[in-house]
Structures are given as C-alpha cells and as structure tokens.
Write a protein that holds these residues in place. Structure first.
Motif, PDB file in Angstrom:
ATOM      1  N   GLN A   1     -25.186 119.136   3.871  1.00 40.94           N
ATOM      2  CA  GLN A   1     -25.231 117.738   3.456  1.00 40.94           C
ATOM      3  C   GLN A   1     -26.407 117.090   4.166  1.00 40.94           C
ATOM      4  N   GLN A   2     -26.864 115.964   3.642  1.00 41.07           N
ATOM      5  CA  GLN A   2     -27.981 115.274   4.256  1.00 41.07           C
ATOM      6  C   GLN A   2     -27.931 113.803   3.879  1.00 41.07           C
ATOM      7  N   ASP A   3     -28.623 112.996   4.691  1.00 42.78           N
ATOM      8  CA  ASP A   3     -28.793 111.588   4.397  1.00 42.78           C
ATOM      9  C   ASP A   3     -30.261 111.253   4.610  1.00 42.78           C
ATOM     10  N   ASP A   4     -30.554 109.976   4.797  1.00 46.66           N
ATOM     11  CA  ASP A   4     -31.949 109.574   4.968  1.00 46.66           C
ATOM     12  C   ASP A   4     -32.526 109.992   6.312  1.00 46.66           C
ATOM     13  N   VAL A   5     -31.687 110.350   7.273  1.00 47.80           N
ATOM     14  CA  VAL A   5     -32.159 110.624   8.626  1.00 47.80           C
ATOM     15  C   VAL A   5     -32.111 112.106   8.958  1.00 47.80           C
ATOM     16  N   GLN A   6     -30.986 112.745   8.742  1.00 52.40           N
ATOM     17  CA  GLN A   6     -30.818 114.119   9.181  1.00 52.40           C
ATOM     18  C   GLN A   6     -30.120 114.942   8.114  1.00 52.40           C
ATOM     19  N   ALA A   7     -30.329 116.254   8.211  1.00 50.12           N
ATOM     20  CA  ALA A   7     -29.724 117.204   7.283  1.00 50.12           C
ATOM     21  C   ALA A   7     -28.937 118.239   8.079  1.00 50.12           C
ATOM     22  N   VAL A   8     -27.763 118.563   7.585  1.00 46.08           N
ATOM     23  CA  VAL A   8     -26.920 119.579   8.203  1.00 46.08           C
ATOM     24  C   VAL A   8     -27.227 120.917   7.531  1.00 46.08           C
ATOM     25  N   ILE A   9     -27.656 121.878   8.322  1.00 45.05           N
ATOM     26  CA  ILE A   9     -28.070 123.185   7.802  1.00 45.05           C
ATOM     27  C   ILE A   9     -26.946 124.185   8.019  1.00 45.05           C
ATOM     28  N   ALA A  10     -26.490 124.762   6.920  1.00 44.19           N
ATOM     29  CA  ALA A  10     -25.426 125.759   7.003  1.00 44.19           C
ATOM     30  C   ALA A  10     -25.971 127.152   7.296  1.00 44.19           C
ATOM     31  N   ASP A  11     -27.205 127.439   6.854  1.00 45.46           N
ATOM     32  CA  ASP A  11     -27.761 128.778   7.051  1.00 45.46           C
ATOM     33  C   ASP A  11     -29.276 128.692   6.995  1.00 45.46           C
ATOM     34  N   GLY A  12     -29.951 129.475   7.849  1.00 41.91           N
ATOM     35  CA  GLY A  12     -31.400 129.541   7.829  1.00 41.91           C
ATOM     36  C   GLY A  12     -32.067 129.032   9.087  1.00 41.91           C
ATOM     37  N   VAL A  13     -31.426 128.141   9.816  1.00 44.64           N
ATOM     38  CA  VAL A  13     -31.978 127.557  11.038  1.00 44.64           C
ATOM     39  C   VAL A  13     -30.899 127.588  12.106  1.00 44.64           C
ATOM     40  N   VAL A  14     -31.299 127.894  13.328  1.00 45.83           N
ATOM     41  CA  VAL A  14     -30.372 127.899  14.459  1.00 45.83           C
ATOM     42  C   VAL A  14     -30.852 126.875  15.474  1.00 45.83           C
ATOM     43  N   PRO A  15     -29.957 126.367  16.322  1.00 47.35           N
ATOM     44  CA  PRO A  15     -30.375 125.411  17.348  1.00 47.35           C
ATOM     45  C   PRO A  15     -31.484 125.986  18.229  1.00 47.35           C
ATOM     46  N   GLY A  16     -32.483 125.174  18.481  1.00 50.92           N
ATOM     47  CA  GLY A  16     -33.631 125.602  19.264  1.00 50.92           C
ATOM     48  C   GLY A  16     -34.859 125.904  18.440  1.00 50.92           C
ATOM     49  N   ASP A  17     -34.687 126.155  17.155  1.00 52.57           N
ATOM     50  CA  ASP A  17     -35.848 126.376  16.292  1.00 52.57           C
ATOM     51  C   ASP A  17     -36.653 125.089  16.179  1.00 52.57           C
ATOM     52  N   LYS A  18     -37.966 125.243  16.117  1.00 49.21           N
ATOM     53  CA  LYS A  18     -38.862 124.092  15.961  1.00 49.21           C
ATOM     54  C   LYS A  18     -39.353 124.079  14.523  1.00 49.21           C
ATOM     55  N   VAL A  19     -39.080 122.985  13.820  1.00 47.24           N
ATOM     56  CA  VAL A  19     -39.414 122.880  12.404  1.00 47.24           C
ATOM     57  C   VAL A  19     -40.476 121.804  12.202  1.00 47.24           C
ATOM     58  N   VAL A  20     -41.300 121.984  11.179  1.00 48.54           N
ATOM     59  CA  VAL A  20     -42.350 121.022  10.841  1.00 48.54           C
ATOM     60  C   VAL A  20     -41.728 119.869  10.066  1.00 48.54           C
ATOM     61  N   THR A  21     -42.080 118.648  10.450  1.00 53.72           N
ATOM     62  CA  THR A  21     -41.568 117.462   9.770  1.00 53.72           C
ATOM     63  C   THR A  21     -42.636 116.709   8.993  1.00 53.72           C
ATOM     64  N   THR A  22     -43.903 116.845   9.383  1.00 54.67           N
ATOM     65  CA  THR A  22     -44.998 116.139   8.704  1.00 54.67           C
ATOM     66  C   THR A  22     -46.246 117.001   8.764  1.00 54.67           C
ATOM     67  N   GLY A  23     -47.022 117.001   7.663  1.00 56.23           N
ATOM     68  CA  GLY A  23     -48.268 117.753   7.608  1.00 56.23           C
ATOM     69  C   GLY A  23     -48.182 118.978   6.735  1.00 56.23           C
ATOM     70  N   PHE A  24     -47.488 118.873   5.585  1.00 50.00           N
ATOM     71  CA  PHE A  24     -47.263 120.039   4.730  1.00 50.00           C
ATOM     72  C   PHE A  24     -48.395 120.293   3.745  1.00 50.00           C
ATOM     73  N   ALA A  25     -49.390 119.390   3.668  1.00 54.49           N
ATOM     74  CA  ALA A  25     -50.373 119.462   2.592  1.00 54.49           C
ATOM     75  C   ALA A  25     -51.147 120.767   2.619  1.00 54.49           C
ATOM     76  N   ARG A  26     -51.538 121.251   3.802  1.00 56.11           N
ATOM     77  CA  ARG A  26     -52.359 122.466   3.906  1.00 56.11           C
ATOM     78  C   ARG A  26     -51.606 123.615   4.555  1.00 56.11           C
ATOM     79  N   LEU A  27     -50.288 123.543   4.543  1.00 55.00           N
ATOM     80  CA  LEU A  27     -49.487 124.605   5.161  1.00 55.00           C
ATOM     81  C   LEU A  27     -49.162 125.692   4.157  1.00 55.00           C
ATOM     82  N   GLN A  28     -49.138 126.899   4.638  1.00 52.34           N
ATOM     83  CA  GLN A  28     -48.610 128.034   3.913  1.00 52.34           C
ATOM     84  C   GLN A  28     -48.044 129.019   4.926  1.00 52.34           C
ATOM     85  N   ASP A  29     -47.336 129.985   4.434  1.00 56.18           N
ATOM     86  CA  ASP A  29     -46.699 130.949   5.323  1.00 56.18           C
ATOM     87  C   ASP A  29     -47.749 131.666   6.167  1.00 56.18           C
ATOM     88  N   GLY A  30     -47.628 131.573   7.504  1.00 50.81           N
ATOM     89  CA  GLY A  30     -48.553 132.208   8.415  1.00 50.81           C
ATOM     90  C   GLY A  30     -49.689 131.324   8.877  1.00 50.81           C
TER      91      GLY A  30
END
Length: 499
Positions: free
Chosen positions: A373-402
């Motif tokens: 589930q998610q709202d305007d602020v945060q999203a609850v992740i059931a699978d794929g991310v574990v506590p401690g992982d660092k995720v990108v929040t802004t700057g996706f325009a020139r991102l790709q895997d690697g």
C-alpha cells in the motif's frame, strides 16, 4: 550550349554559397546565442583555450580529436537523491468525508401559551441541564391550580360525612333498628366521594404541571444559539421556531461515509475493539481532534454505494462546529515492522513497479518490488526491498541499470543550477539538457578535448553531420567569435578532406 553553361555556373555558385553558410554556421549561431544570453559560463574559458591552441598552430588534426571527444556530453556520475528503507509500524486508515453534527440538538419551545416575562440566558452561552431559559406569565395557571385544590377539599369533606353515615347505619343494623339498604347506600356514597377525590388529585397534578411549564428549563447541557423571541412576546406550543435552539457540542459527533467495499474490514476491526477516528482539517494533514467510532449504520445507501459511520469527539478546544464539513480518518489496522520507502522512489514500467537500489560501488540496480500500500508520503513494500537498502528518490532521467551515481546531500541537488563542470568524474547538472546548454565532459587542458554545442539538432551531434564533427569542421567555430589562424586552418583542412 551557352544556356547550359550558364545554368551550371549558377548551380555551382549557389552550391558554393550554401556550403560556405554551412561551414560557418556555428560561428553565426554562437553570435546569436551570445546576443540572446544563452552562452554558458563554460564558453569564455573554452574560447580562450581554443584561440591559444589556434595561434600555436595546433591544426585541424587536434580539432578533429577534440570534436570526436565532444560527442559524448555526459560521462560523469548521475546526481541523485536517496533515502534508506526502514522497518516501522504503519497505521492503515480509511478516509471519508462527512459533516459535524451536535451530539444532541433541542429546539426549546413553550408547552403552554402566554406572555414571556423573563429570558434567563444569553445568546451563545453554555448552560447546564435545568437552568432557566425563560418564564411565562403564570397567573392564569396558578388560579387553575387553586381551583383544583379547592375542589379536592370539598370532595374530601363529603367523603368524611359519607363515612360517618356508613358507620351509623352499620350500628343500627346490628341492633335491628336500621335496614341493610341504608348500609348499602352509605357504602356507595363513600366510594363515590373517594373516586371524586382521586379525580381532584389528578386535576391538581395537571394544574401543577401546567404551572411548571411556565418556567422553561434547559433539557440538556449545551450552548444556546440566537434567541427567536424577546420579553413581552406571546408564545405557544404551536410555534415552529421555538424560543432558542440548544446544541450539545462538547462532546460532538461527525457523520461520514466510506465505500461499501470497506464495510467488512470496518466490521472486523470494530469487533476486536473500539476504533479511533481522526478529524482532519481542510489541508488534509492537520489533526483537529481525536475520537472513537460510535456506530456503523445498519444499511448501505443504494444511490451512492456508501455506508454512514458516526464518531464522537470530546471537542475540548471547540475546533469542530455543527454543520461544518470535515475529513475523517478511521484507523482499522496497524502493520507491525513493515518495510517502508518514500513513495517517490517507486517507479512504474511495462513489467510493473520497480526501484533503483544503490549498491556499495555507487552504481544502481533496477529491482522489481511489490507494493502493499502507499500514500503521498511513503510506500509499504511487501517484497523486493529490505531495511537498510538505499533507494533513489530523485534523478531518474538519465538512470539505467548499472549507472554510476553520486548522492547529493542538498535537497535541491536533483536539479542543480547550471555550473561549469570540472575534471575527472564530477557530476553534470541534470537540468543542463533542458536548457540546451551542453557541458564538457572534462577539462580541455587535461584531455585535449573541447565541447561541441548542439543547436536544436543542427550541430555536430546531429547524425547527418557526424563526419564533419569527427573532422573538426565546426568545433573551433562554435567556440570562437574571431577568425583565428588555427580555426581557418581547421576549416580548410576539413573542406579539403570532404572534397
């Protein structure tokens, strides 16, 4: 023959003029940009370096090398903002829109007719149950009470005489000096007067109640509104407006609706315990008051597909007012120890939702996630991310895997201002491409390369002119306003090779 020759000469002249305009295009476009203020802060230094190289006779070969190096505009790490995935307790709310309603509302009316002789309250005053609101002239009703009392006294006297006659006749029958008929008649008289006294007592109580109605008292605790009558007015029980409206606003109620699809969830949660409800202000964030769910309506509205709920709030600060619209948030569940990330980190692609996770070597990995589930602020992740992982929040325009990234510390680092890049791997501003201002991948003094400017797809980066760019035909002209010897040599060399 002469005519054909003239046509060929004209075509050759037009071709020569067109080619000259094409070769010098960057020079004129650069001048136009400077006039319009589009020249980037990096060009003066680059221009001076180009002039020095031209005066030193670097020639077209080096210009061509610089041109080929300028084709790749972005070689440094991508600046991004990041956040850590955390494990926390997340409340689950059901939102609804409703209106505030007084817990109890009474329109105070007169129960008897008469003239108002006293008003015992102030408008907007908090009063208690039993406080006097108004008084009606009670002279007529006192007289009716006195009449009922007098009638009862009369009947009591008659009853006393009938009882004495009955005793006398009973003694006469015992001595055979009287008849049984006389005893029966006296007994009936006693019963008749006894019933009359009971009727008189009821009349007294009715007259007393009517007299009491002349003093109008508050039936509940509450706050008075604007009064509808003044002293001296005649009032009656048939008046629709009444004397005043009394509303109980401490505590107060909120009626709101939720979709019928949530009804089973609400009933299951309320069966476990009392559910808490928050009244939210119009901004959608400020909590006005906290209350509890009182009742779920016993039917669904078939026209809207919603069910009404009622919650009670203490309203100690009088933040809720009857008749006002308010947003209600019902807490139905609390998810314990779930993984949450900012909602901005969740991206959507053709294969579903995913996030960019920053690895230890400062490269990103695109990883699919399952959002619970998610709202305007945060999203609850059931699978794929574990506590401690660092995720990108802004700057996706020139991102790709690697992709290589650099985490910006400032809040505005995802869209920094246009600045002059420096050597060896420093990030290039993400909004530089939006302003059509190309940035050099490295310092020209260190790597022998000079930037190439793109002019809306017509510069050296265009696929149709890639050979000229590789040869350095427009590289020096794009960065210099003067016709230096080195630039002319580069243009001549490029022209010779193309021919």
């Amino acid at each position: 023959m002469a005519r054909t020759f003239r046509v060929l000469i004209s075509v050759a002249m037009i071709g020569a003029v067109g080619y000259s305009a094409y070769v010098t295009r960057d020079r004129w476009l650069g001048s136009a940009e400077r006039l319009l203020g589009y020249q980037s802060a990096a060009q003066p230094n680059e221009q001076a370096q180009g002039e020095r190289r031209g005066n030193q006779g670097q020639g077209a070969g080096q210009a061509g090398g610089r041109r080929r190096g300028g084709l790749s505009q972005f070689t440094g790490p991508v600046p991004v903002l990041a956040a850590d995935a955390k494990a926390t307790d997340v409340p689950v709310y059901i939102d609804g829109v409703g209106s505030v309603k007084a817990l109890n509302t009474v329109t105070v009316r007169a129960q008897v007719s008469g003239k108002v002789v006293e008003i015992g309250f102030g408008e907007g005053q908090d009063i208690k149950k039993g406080d006097v609101i108004a008084r009606i002239d009670d002279a007529v009703y006192k007289a009716q009470l006195d009449q009922a009392v007098g009638k009862k006294a009369q009947d009591e006297a008659l009853l006393a005489g009938a009882k004495r006659d009955l005793e006398r006749f009973q003694r006469m029958v015992a001595t055979a000096s009287g008849t049984q008929q006389q005893v029966d008649t006296a007994t009936s008289q006693v019963a008749q007067y006894t019933a009359a006294i009971q009727s008189d007592q009821a009349a007294i109580e009715s007259a007393q109640a009517t007299l009491d109605y002349t003093t109008i008292k508050a039936p509940i605790d509450g706050r008075t509104g604007i009064r509808n009558v003044d002293v001296g007015n005649l009032v009656s029980a048939s008046d629709a407006t009444g004397i005043v409206t009394l509303s109980q606003i401490k505590p107060i109620s909120v009626l709101f609706s939720v979709p019928q699809q949530q009804l089973a969830r609400v009933n299951a949660a309320s069966a476990v315990g009392t559910l808490s409800v928050q009244a939210i202000a119009s901004d959608g964030q400020t909590v006005v008051d906290n209350g509890t769910l009182a009742v779920v309506d016993n039917q669904v509205d078939p026209t809207t597909g919603t069910v009404r709920l009622k919650a009670n709030f203490p309203n100690d600060k009088l933040a809720l007012w009857p008749g006002a619209f308010v947003n209600a948030r019902l807490l139905v569940e609390t998810l314990k120890g779930v993984t949450v990330i900012p909602t901005a980190a969740v991206q959507r692609g053709p294969n579903g939702t995913f996030v960019y996770i920053i690895r230890q070597d400062e490269t990103v990995a695109m990883k699919p996630v399952k959002v619970r589930q998610q709202d305007d602020v945060q999203a609850v992740i059931a699978d794929g991310v574990v506590p401690g992982d660092k995720v990108v929040t802004t700057g996706f325009a020139r991102l790709q895997d690697g992709s290589k990234v650099q985490i910006s510390a400032a809040a505005g680092a995802s869209a920094p201002a246009v600045t002059t890049p420096v050597t060896e791997g420093q990030p290039v501003a993400e909004n530089a491409t939006q302003n059509n201002q190309a940035q050099t991948p490295g310092n020209a003094a260190n790597d022998g390369q000079r930037p190439h400017r793109q002019h809306n797809g017509q510069g050296g980066g265009n696929g149709g002119h890639r050979r000229q760019n590789a040869d350095g035909a427009g590289g020096n002209n794009a960065n210099s306003n003067a016709n230096t010897d080195g630039n002319d040599a580069a243009v001549t060399s490029s022209t010779t090779r193309q021919q």
